[in-house]
Design an enzyme around this catalytic site. Structure first.
Site, PDB file in Angstrom:
ATOM      1  N   HIS A 121       0.859  -1.194   0.000  1.00 16.84           N
ATOM      2  CA  HIS A 121       0.000   0.000   0.000  1.00 16.84           C
ATOM      3  C   HIS A 121       0.890   1.239   0.000  1.00 16.84           C
ATOM      4  O   HIS A 121       1.230   1.793   1.062  1.00 16.84           O
ATOM      5  CB  HIS A 121      -0.929  -0.012   1.222  1.00 16.84           C
ATOM      6  CG  HIS A 121      -1.980   1.066   1.199  1.00 16.84           C
ATOM      7  ND1 HIS A 121      -3.294   0.841   1.533  1.00 16.84           N
ATOM      8  CD2 HIS A 121      -1.924   2.382   0.874  1.00 16.84           C
ATOM      9  CE1 HIS A 121      -3.990   1.965   1.424  1.00 16.84           C
ATOM     10  NE2 HIS A 121      -3.169   2.931   1.038  1.00 16.84           N
ATOM     11  N   ASN A 150       2.497   9.392  -5.594  1.00 13.41           N
ATOM     12  CA  ASN A 150       2.695  10.819  -5.278  1.00 13.41           C
ATOM     13  C   ASN A 150       2.752  11.114  -3.784  1.00 13.41           C
ATOM     14  O   ASN A 150       3.113  12.213  -3.391  1.00 13.41           O
ATOM     15  CB  ASN A 150       1.609  11.673  -5.949  1.00 13.41           C
ATOM     16  CG  ASN A 150       1.966  11.983  -7.388  1.00 13.41           C
ATOM     17  OD1 ASN A 150       2.767  12.865  -7.672  1.00 13.41           O
ATOM     18  ND2 ASN A 150       1.403  11.227  -8.325  1.00 13.41           N
ATOM     19  N   HIS A 176       0.385  17.481  -6.569  1.00 15.36           N
ATOM     20  CA  HIS A 176       0.085  17.219  -7.983  1.00 15.36           C
ATOM     21  C   HIS A 176       0.416  18.427  -8.855  1.00 15.36           C
ATOM     22  O   HIS A 176       0.805  18.268 -10.013  1.00 15.36           O
ATOM     23  CB  HIS A 176      -1.390  16.814  -8.151  1.00 15.36           C
ATOM     24  CG  HIS A 176      -1.690  15.455  -7.581  1.00 15.36           C
ATOM     25  ND1 HIS A 176      -2.864  15.155  -6.945  1.00 15.36           N
ATOM     26  CD2 HIS A 176      -0.954  14.316  -7.549  1.00 15.36           C
ATOM     27  CE1 HIS A 176      -2.834  13.883  -6.538  1.00 15.36           C
ATOM     28  NE2 HIS A 176      -1.687  13.361  -6.893  1.00 15.36           N
ATOM     29  N   THR A 230      -2.793   7.197  -9.478  1.00 16.46           N
ATOM     30  CA  THR A 230      -4.007   7.594 -10.200  1.00 16.46           C
ATOM     31  C   THR A 230      -3.614   8.150 -11.563  1.00 16.46           C
ATOM     32  O   THR A 230      -2.991   9.213 -11.636  1.00 16.46           O
ATOM     33  CB  THR A 230      -4.736   8.722  -9.411  1.00 16.46           C
ATOM     34  OG1 THR A 230      -4.639   8.458  -8.005  1.00 16.46           O
ATOM     35  CG2 THR A 230      -6.169   8.865  -9.859  1.00 16.46           C
ATOM     36  N   PRO A 231      -3.959   7.453 -12.648  1.00 17.15           N
ATOM     37  CA  PRO A 231      -3.647   8.005 -13.979  1.00 17.15           C
ATOM     38  C   PRO A 231      -4.392   9.328 -14.163  1.00 17.15           C
ATOM     39  O   PRO A 231      -5.573   9.426 -13.842  1.00 17.15           O
ATOM     40  CB  PRO A 231      -4.188   6.934 -14.945  1.00 17.15           C
ATOM     41  CG  PRO A 231      -4.320   5.694 -14.125  1.00 17.15           C
ATOM     42  CD  PRO A 231      -4.613   6.144 -12.734  1.00 17.15           C
ATOM     43  N   GLY A 233      -8.576   8.270  -2.550  1.00 16.48           N
ATOM     44  CA  GLY A 233      -8.978   9.676  -2.609  1.00 16.48           C
ATOM     45  C   GLY A 233      -9.730  10.062  -1.348  1.00 16.48           C
ATOM     46  O   GLY A 233      -9.988   9.208  -0.483  1.00 16.48           O
ATOM     47  N   HIS A 270      -9.853   1.411  -0.328  1.00 16.58           N
ATOM     48  CA  HIS A 270      -9.741   2.178   0.914  1.00 16.58           C
ATOM     49  C   HIS A 270     -11.119   2.062   1.571  1.00 16.58           C
ATOM     50  O   HIS A 270     -12.109   2.506   0.990  1.00 16.58           O
ATOM     51  CB  HIS A 270      -9.416   3.634   0.621  1.00 16.58           C
ATOM     52  CG  HIS A 270      -7.971   3.856   0.301  1.00 16.58           C
ATOM     53  ND1 HIS A 270      -7.370   3.280  -0.768  1.00 16.58           N
ATOM     54  CD2 HIS A 270      -7.025   4.587   0.946  1.00 16.58           C
ATOM     55  CE1 HIS A 270      -6.094   3.646  -0.777  1.00 16.58           C
ATOM     56  NE2 HIS A 270      -5.853   4.439   0.247  1.00 16.58           N
ATOM     57  N   GLU A 274     -12.158   4.543   6.171  1.00 19.72           N
ATOM     58  CA  GLU A 274     -11.175   5.562   6.587  1.00 19.72           C
ATOM     59  C   GLU A 274     -11.876   6.657   7.391  1.00 19.72           C
ATOM     60  O   GLU A 274     -11.240   7.411   8.125  1.00 19.72           O
ATOM     61  CB  GLU A 274     -10.528   6.171   5.337  1.00 19.72           C
ATOM     62  CG  GLU A 274      -9.037   6.032   5.315  1.00 19.72           C
ATOM     63  CD  GLU A 274      -8.400   6.760   4.151  1.00 19.72           C
ATOM     64  OE1 GLU A 274      -8.995   6.824   3.058  1.00 19.72           O
ATOM     65  OE2 GLU A 274      -7.280   7.274   4.346  1.00 19.72           O
ATOM     66  N   ASP A 318       1.582   3.635   3.181  1.00 24.26           N
ATOM     67  CA  ASP A 318       0.577   4.549   2.633  1.00 24.26           C
ATOM     68  C   ASP A 318       1.261   5.655   1.816  1.00 24.26           C
ATOM     69  O   ASP A 318       1.228   5.643   0.589  1.00 24.26           O
ATOM     70  CB  ASP A 318      -0.288   5.144   3.751  1.00 24.26           C
ATOM     71  CG  ASP A 318      -1.619   5.666   3.257  1.00 24.26           C
ATOM     72  OD1 ASP A 318      -1.936   5.462   2.077  1.00 24.26           O
ATOM     73  OD2 ASP A 318      -2.368   6.273   4.055  1.00 24.26           O
TER      74      ASP A 318
HETATM   75  C1  6MZ Z   1      -7.086   7.897   0.552  1.00 24.00           C
HETATM   76  C2  6MZ Z   1      -5.096   8.457  -0.478  1.00 24.00           C
HETATM   77  C3  6MZ Z   1      -4.419   8.426   0.761  1.00 24.00           C
HETATM   78  O1  6MZ Z   1      -2.315   8.475  -7.023  1.00 24.00           O
HETATM   79  O2  6MZ Z   1      -1.388  10.769  -7.316  1.00 24.00           O
HETATM   80  N1  6MZ Z   1      -4.206   8.785  -1.414  1.00 24.00           N
HETATM   81  N2  6MZ Z   1      -6.414   8.189  -0.579  1.00 24.00           N
HETATM   82  N3  6MZ Z   1      -6.497   7.870   1.771  1.00 24.00           N
HETATM   83  C4  6MZ Z   1      -5.181   8.129   1.919  1.00 24.00           C
HETATM   84  N4  6MZ Z   1      -4.657   8.121   3.188  1.00 24.00           N
HETATM   85  C5  6MZ Z   1      -4.086   9.243   3.807  1.00 24.00           C
HETATM   86  N5  6MZ Z   1      -3.131   8.704   0.534  1.00 24.00           N
HETATM   87  C6  6MZ Z   1      -3.017   8.913  -0.810  1.00 24.00           C
HETATM   88  O3  6MZ Z   1      -0.996   9.492  -5.175  1.00 24.00           O
HETATM   89  C7  6MZ Z   1      -1.669  10.430  -4.387  1.00 24.00           C
HETATM   90  C8  6MZ Z   1      -3.141  10.108  -4.330  1.00 24.00           C
HETATM   91  O4  6MZ Z   1      -3.360   8.881  -3.609  1.00 24.00           O
HETATM   92  C9  6MZ Z   1      -4.550   8.937  -2.851  1.00 24.00           C
HETATM   93  C10 6MZ Z   1      -5.175  10.304  -3.103  1.00 24.00           C
HETATM   94  O5  6MZ Z   1      -6.109  10.195  -4.169  1.00 24.00           O
HETATM   95  C11 6MZ Z   1      -3.972  11.135  -3.542  1.00 24.00           C
HETATM   96  O6  6MZ Z   1      -4.324  12.238  -4.339  1.00 24.00           O
HETATM   97  P1  6MZ Z   1      -1.166   9.378  -6.774  1.00 24.00           P
HETATM   98  O7  6MZ Z   1       0.143   8.799  -7.223  1.00 24.00           O
END
Ligand code: 6MZ
Length: 362
Positions: free
Chosen positions: A13, A17, A65, A98-99, A197, A224, A227, A302
């Protein structure tokens, strides 16, 4: 901590980004600051802040981002994130992202993913195996994270697979596009779909058709789940029976019963849960109960960049908070192999890697 660092580990997990090095983020922001696109000091202040609520975390992702979403940067951060995990002896990584589309720079979901794959290919400091059936037992065993007799550090090898994330802000059509892309990219190591997200945004029913389609077409799914307190959604997600769930912080009586009955593995992210106040303190973390019940668990980061953590730190935390010794920690790490989405050949190799680590210690 030293032991946790030296043992082989599986990370299931990790958001691309969210796993960026602070130094890279600051460098990218400084460049955009010089171009007048953002105010660097404001950005620096937000990045270096240590405690943030879940809502603030999602604001931070929007900011991240802004500085990362072009093809060259996506390639760079993919490379760095994999190098960082490999350097702490993660031998199998499922990296999720996320693409994204951005018309102004000619980015499509597909070109975003091509930039990620470019990053995988560009790594030279460690051996990266990411194509299906790219399974080389001998070279994997040669790359175990232990010093050999001549004290020469062996070259590290890491197996990487990709999960495509659906962002809860997306529409059914966007989600479907991501799933179709995942199916097209199986050849470059895409094995599944993640739903992530901001958990207070979006409705389960929006994503369900795409997730159902993914499942029917053989992609594995992790959600997820729980949460935030949302009993109806938690129930619907468990009814869907995903291969894994992440977090599970706000489950209640019946949810735990269903989770255990269905034997769904849980991705546990201690630091993330604590820093976002989803869990008030580690001693009340649901890990303890699930561990006691022998429920399938995997310890994960995470967002290692956003939460300044590492897989080794998360295992150390588990060891100190729950009084687990080396044997238990190693077993926990090894058991995670069962819950990976890659093919069985990879599982076999990983088990050999873990077992050789123990043999070499003896
Ligand atoms: C939910 C999370 C997250 O996809 O742009 N992301 N979504 N809960 C969390 N816990 C804190 N941590 C990250 O990586 C960043 C994206 O991953 C998801 C969110 O959509 C975030 O914008 P990518 O590589």
């Amino acid at each position: 901590m030293e032991w946790c660092d030296s043992m082989p580990k599986v990370e299931l997990h990790a958001h691309l980004n969210g796993s960026i090095r602070d130094s890279t983020l600051l460098e990218l922001a400084r460049e955009l600051g010089e171009k007048g696109v953002l105010v660097f000091s404001d950005f620096e202040h937000v990045i270096l802040k240590s405690d943030r609520s879940l809502v603030e975390v999602f604001k931070l992702f929007d900011l991240i981002h802004m500085v990362t979403t072009d093809h060259t940067t996506i390639t760079r951060i993919t490379r760095e994130v994999i190098e960082d995990f490999a350097s702490e002896n993660v031998v199998y990584l499922e990296l999720r992202t996320t693409p994204k589309k951005n018309k102004s720079i000619g980015m499509t979901k597909r070109s975003y993913m091509e930039a990620v794959v470019e990053g995988l290919k560009s790594i030279s400091s460690v051996d990266v195996a990411f194509m299906p059936h790219d399974v080389d037992a001998r070279s994997s065993l040669n790359s175990l994270p232990v010093d050999n007799a001549r004290n020469v550090t062996p070259r590290k090898r890491i197996y990487v697979r990709l999960l495509l994330s659906i962002d809860r802000r997306e529409t059914t059509e966007d989600a479907m596009e991501t799933v179709k892309l995942a199916l097209e990219l199986k050849d470059v190591g895409v094995v599944g779909i993640d739903l992530s997200g901001n958990p207070i945004v979006g409705e389960w029913t929006t994503f369900l058709p795409a997730l159902q389609f993914a499942k029917e077409n053989g992609l594995d799914i992790t959600l997820h789940c729980g949460e935030v307190p949302n009993p109806k959604e938690i129930q619907a997600m468990l009814d869907f029976w995903p291969q894994r769930v992440g977090h599970a912080c706000f489950f209640q009586g019946e949810d735990w019963e269903n989770l255990k009955r269905l034997n769904i593995p849980v991705e546990i992210c201690f630091t993330s849960n604590l820093r976002t106040n989803s869990i008030s303190s580690i001693d009340v973390h649901h890990f303890a109960d699930l561990y006691k019940a022998n429920h399938p668990l995997v310890i994960c980061t995470d967002d290692s960049g956003v939460f300044s953590t590492s897989v080794s730190k998360e295992y150390s935390l588990a060891a100190s908070a729950f009084g687990l010794g080396k044997k238990e920690i190693f077993q926990l790490a090894r058991d995670a192999i069962e819950f990976i989405f890659a093919e069985d050949e990879v599982k076999t190799i990983l088990k050999q890697m873990f077992d050789s680590f123990v043999t070499n210690l003896a």
